[in-house]
Scaffold this active site. Structure first.
Site, PDB file in Angstrom:
ATOM      1  N   ARG A  31     -10.464   1.485 -19.811  1.00 10.49           N
ATOM      2  CA  ARG A  31     -10.820  -0.005 -20.204  1.00 10.49           C
ATOM      3  C   ARG A  31     -10.246  -0.678 -19.022  1.00 10.49           C
ATOM      4  O   ARG A  31      -9.395  -0.932 -18.581  1.00 10.49           O
ATOM      5  CB  ARG A  31     -10.049  -0.438 -21.492  1.00 10.49           C
ATOM      6  CG  ARG A  31     -10.358  -1.612 -21.796  1.00 10.49           C
ATOM      7  CD  ARG A  31      -9.722  -1.868 -23.270  1.00 10.49           C
ATOM      8  NE  ARG A  31     -10.124  -3.046 -23.812  1.00 10.49           N
ATOM      9  CZ  ARG A  31      -9.092  -3.740 -24.843  1.00 10.49           C
ATOM     10  NH1 ARG A  31      -8.136  -3.167 -25.158  1.00 10.49           N
ATOM     11  NH2 ARG A  31      -9.375  -4.989 -25.315  1.00 10.49           N
ATOM     12  N   THR A  33      -2.407  -6.883  -6.478  1.00 12.79           N
ATOM     13  CA  THR A  33      -2.821  -6.015  -7.344  1.00 12.79           C
ATOM     14  C   THR A  33      -3.434  -6.883  -8.580  1.00 12.79           C
ATOM     15  O   THR A  33      -4.476  -6.569  -9.223  1.00 12.79           O
ATOM     16  CB  THR A  33      -2.255  -4.785  -7.862  1.00 12.79           C
ATOM     17  OG1 THR A  33      -1.041  -5.194  -8.092  1.00 12.79           O
ATOM     18  CG2 THR A  33      -2.348  -3.730  -6.751  1.00 12.79           C
ATOM     19  N   GLY A  48      -5.773   1.279  -8.897  1.00 10.93           N
ATOM     20  CA  GLY A  48      -5.137   0.832  -7.488  1.00 10.93           C
ATOM     21  C   GLY A  48      -5.510   1.697  -6.638  1.00 10.93           C
ATOM     22  O   GLY A  48      -5.843   1.246  -5.468  1.00 10.93           O
ATOM     23  N   GLU A  49      -5.738   2.907  -6.946  1.00 10.61           N
ATOM     24  CA  GLU A  49      -5.775   3.934  -5.942  1.00 10.61           C
ATOM     25  C   GLU A  49      -7.348   4.726  -6.002  1.00 10.61           C
ATOM     26  O   GLU A  49      -7.801   4.947  -5.123  1.00 10.61           O
ATOM     27  CB  GLU A  49      -4.724   5.112  -6.175  1.00 10.61           C
ATOM     28  CG  GLU A  49      -3.522   4.654  -6.692  1.00 10.61           C
ATOM     29  CD  GLU A  49      -2.415   4.918  -5.903  1.00 10.61           C
ATOM     30  OE1 GLU A  49      -2.406   5.331  -4.831  1.00 10.61           O
ATOM     31  OE2 GLU A  49      -1.236   4.282  -6.342  1.00 10.61           O
ATOM     32  N   PHE A  54       0.786  -1.314   0.107  1.00 10.94           N
ATOM     33  CA  PHE A  54       0.029   0.142   0.026  1.00 10.94           C
ATOM     34  C   PHE A  54       0.824   1.156  -0.032  1.00 10.94           C
ATOM     35  O   PHE A  54       0.450   2.383   0.528  1.00 10.94           O
ATOM     36  CB  PHE A  54      -0.944  -0.023   1.401  1.00 10.94           C
ATOM     37  CG  PHE A  54      -1.657  -1.516   1.362  1.00 10.94           C
ATOM     38  CD1 PHE A  54      -2.430  -1.889   0.641  1.00 10.94           C
ATOM     39  CD2 PHE A  54      -1.438  -2.144   2.409  1.00 10.94           C
ATOM     40  CE1 PHE A  54      -3.002  -2.871   0.475  1.00 10.94           C
ATOM     41  CE2 PHE A  54      -2.180  -3.418   2.747  1.00 10.94           C
ATOM     42  CZ  PHE A  54      -2.977  -3.932   1.682  1.00 10.94           C
TER      43      PHE A  54
END
Ligand code: MOS
Length: 743
Positions: free
Chosen positions: A633, A473, A709-710, A246
């Protein structure tokens, strides 16, 4: 024959899943070698001062204790700061473990005990006697406000706030509706399941095989080779699996330095594992004090946006992150002033934590927007439409794509926003006050330069590699998909390798840029392989492809086929056999298209939250969250959804639970374990619904994916805080919103 559907966009299960669930996936602390020794770190108990005396004799007297490293016997390392600056280092002078008697923060490593077992090392460390000379420490950010300054730029990805536009202060003063509020967010610490660990294997020839918990093996590799002045061939860093990070694993941490130092001195293999408590001794999400002033017309149209933030840094580095810039970007407004300053305190330098900066600044802005909605008597969602930004006014650029309106519409519909009754405290279920809140989220869509290598073998298998990471991830999976898709191979014929410093160059895995950066390199390299094999296929005797061009064929099922007649085909292996090659090997670099500079590239979200608040007890339950995401996408909806869910769960923690409390007298974080540092557990997490809206983007990268991811965490805390206001009529601006603040 039927055309196989694209692998991209399919909810493929993790290709590394079986390894993980059967325990075969090895993490940095699980690589064992004969003769491995164990290091335990002793941490300082004072925040500032120096070590007068450190007595290690009792520790050294224990049989099985090999050595105790302190500042008194630490071997020399590189002199200049630049050697310690890693890929994610801010401006300043990076911390050097055991470098002198000075103590600059509480929890600082002051000794490393190396012993035959971990338990022995830990016990021995407890026998070390330390005498300190303390100096008065300054750990309270609020008290250091007078030292606030604009951080020196220098950290990758950092953009200082844009210059003010229009006349924000005047526009605010004369605005018919004004919101003027202070928000604050606490220090938070990363708590991945896997604590930080480095295993340094001292090979017979003196070279170092390092297994490190890191979000970028080449970052550790560069750091170690520079700091310890080693030749390139003397070090190799691997990190095939990472048990969560993270952001805490973006920079090489002190356990790596200590393990390498000890291995070289003792000529033994050494593992240094940090304890859970020591996970609170390097880097954290910084505390913020934020001031937001919004001026608006009676209908809620923004006339002025002012957003100022104070945050902390250490005394040795100028940490910086993008906190306020979003406030000049998210909504249309001609009068904007943004300011971001940091003040040094006697703590370790903060470090990126998921959606660094954005998660903090957007929290304050989106709560202020909610306050404005009530003052103007406009529905909070309608207010966002009213002030919708079609263009980035910070940089005066168009967006490469922005389907945020679709996020609002689809999210609202799924959530049932239309049934909301506007007044606070107007919805209830017995003693449970019900509240509905909404917030917007935004994160940058970045692409970094990355390289990849591909080897297609005569047996029909493809191996693609890059030194990137998979911090949970889904990198292994998505890269496998991209490679398989590009060469028309089944997934089980493709292997993707990562987490090895000897592989082609890749940036640290962070910033949500991995699919964009490494994915582009993987696509490029597989396209080069395509061209090569196609050239071979055309030369096969009586090749049905002899006269075809590359754009007249497709790659599928291990064959190159004519688009006009799929039965006319040459298999990849046949093409290679005829050419007399066993491998086709290519390398490629994925480079950002310069055209990107003409656009602002960002992912967006609309987050809707429902809370139920017990009127008598103040207990808040987040019963529903709907998050609609526009992230370009989506290459794998399954791993993508996992990312967003993770972000939402963390947002629940941010809104209601997470904070690291510092005892100002001791200058020390007190709740430094999972018993007292609260994160959401299953009982705190209820209905979560993720929507990916269609968004086509031909600018961000050739894959059209913005990175996910964020974005999942941004806006979540604001949506929950706004829902709590709607439920209770109480506006808590200081996170986390714990029961005591509600009663
Ligand atoms: Mo993320 S904070 O860039 O690991």
């Amino acid at each position: 024959m039927t055309t196989p559907s694209s692998l991209l966009g399919q909810p493929i299960s993790r290709v590394d899943g079986p390894l993980k669930v059967t325990g075969q996936a090895k993490y940095a602390g699980e690589f064992n070698v004969p003769g491995l020794t164990y290091g335990h770190v002793l941490s300082s108990t004072i925040a500032r001062g120096h070590i007068k005396k450190i007595d290690t004799s009792a520790a050294l007297a224990l049989p099985g204790v090999l050595h105790v490293f302190t500042h008194e016997n630490r071997p020399g390392t590189a002199w200049f700061d630049r050697n310690y600056k890693d890929e994610d280092a801010p401006a300043g002078s990076p911390f050097r473990p055991l470098d002198g008697a000075d103590i600059v923060y509480s929890g600082q490593p002051i000794a490393l005990v190396v012993a035959e077992t971990f338990e022995l090392a830990r016990h021995a460390a407890s026998l070390i006697r330390v005498e300190y000379k303390t100096k008065e420490h300054e750990t309270d950010l609020a008290e250091q406000r007078h030292k606030a300054h604009s951080p020196a730029p220098g950290k990758g990805g950092y953009e200082p706030p844009p210059k003010p536009r229009g006349n924000p202060d005047k526009a605010f003063k004369s605005a018919p509706i004004q919101v003027d509020a202070e928000y604050s967010t606490p220090v938070e610490h990363h708590n991945p399941m896997e604590t930080h660990v480095s295993t340094v294997v001292y090979e017979d020839d003196g070279t170092l095989s390092i297994y490190d918990k890191i979000q970028g093996v080449q970052n550790s590799y560069d750091y170690v080779s520079r700091v310890f002045k080693l030749d390139k061939e003397q070090v190799r860093v691997r990190s095939p699996f990472v048990g969560g990070a993270f952001g805490s694993g973006l920079r090489p941490q002190y356990q790596l330095f200590l393990a390498v130092m000890a291995a070289r001195e003792l000529k033994r293999s050494v593992r240094v594992t940090l304890t859970r408590q020591q996970m609170f001794t390097f880097g954290h999400r910084p505390e913020t004090h934020q001031h937001v002033a919004l001026g608006a017309a009676p209908d809620g149209t923004l006339l002025s946006v002012i957003h100022e933030t104070l945050s902390e840094t250490s005394r040795f580095e100028d940490y910086c992150e993008v906190v306020v810039n979003w406030s000049g970007l998210l909504y249309q407004c001609d009068n904007v002033r943004l300011d971001y300053k940091v003040a040094p305190v006697d703590q370790y330098t903060p470090i990126d934590m998921r959606a660094p900066g954005a998660v903090l600044g957007v929290y304050a802005l989106e709560c202020a927007m909610d306050e404005l909605a009530y003052k103007a008597g406009v529905d909070p969602l309608e207010l966002r439409f009213k002030n919708y930004a079609e263009r980035d006014q910070n940089q005066d650029k168009p967006f490469s794509s922005k389907e945020l309106k679709a996020c609002y519409y689809q999210g609202a519909e799924r959530f049932g926003w239309g049934k909301r009754s506007p007044a606070p405290r107007s919805m209830r279920e017995g003693k449970q006050l019900i509240g509905w809140g909404v917030a917007t989220g935004i994160w940058e869509a970045m692409q970094q330069q990355a390289a990849a290598k591909a080897v297609l073998s005569i047996d029909g298998t493809l191996t693609v590699s890059s030194a990137t990471a998979d911090i949970g991830t889904g990198t292994y999976t998505v890269m496998t998909q991209i490679a398989a898709e590009t060469l028309g191979l089944p997934l089980d014929k493709v292997t993707f390798k990562l987490g090895d410093s000897s592989l082609p160059k890749s940036p640290i895995e962070g910033g949500s840029w991995t699919v964009s950066s490494v994915g582009t390199a993987v696509k490029e390299v597989c396209e080069k392989v395509r061209e090569q094999v196609f050239a071979f296929a055309r030369k096969v005797h009586h090749s049905p492809l002899a006269k075809a061009e590359l754009d007249e064929v497709t790659f599928s099922g291990g064959h190159i086929r004519l688009k006009s007649d799929a039965s006319r085909a040459v298999s990849l292996t046949e093409a290679m056999r005829h050419a007399g090659v066993l491998h086709v090997e290519e390398q490629a670099m994925g480079l950002p298209n310069p055209k990107q500079m003409q656009y602002t590239r960002a992912s967006h979200s609309a987050v809707f939250a429902e809370v139920k608040v017990d009127e008598e007890l103040g207990v808040v339950k987040v019963t529903r969250v709907v998050s609609a995401i526009a992230g370009g996408r989506v290459l794998n909806p399954k791993t993508a959804r996992s990312q967003i869910i993770g972000g939402i769960v963390w947002g629940i923690g941010m809104a209601l639970e997470e904070e690291t409390l510092l005892d100002q007298k001791l200058g020390r974080f007190m709740n430094h374990d999972l018993a007292e540092y609260h994160v959401p557990v299953n009982a705190d997490v209820h209905d979560i619904d993720v929507i990916f809206v269609d968004e086509e983007d031909t600018i961000v990268n050739p894959l059209g994916a913005k990175g996910l991811g964020e974005i999942g965490i941004v806006g979540v805390a604001a949506a929950i805080a706004n829902a709590i206001f709607h439920a209770t009529g109480k506006r808590v601006r200081d996170l986390p919103i714990t029961i005591d603040k509600l009663l």
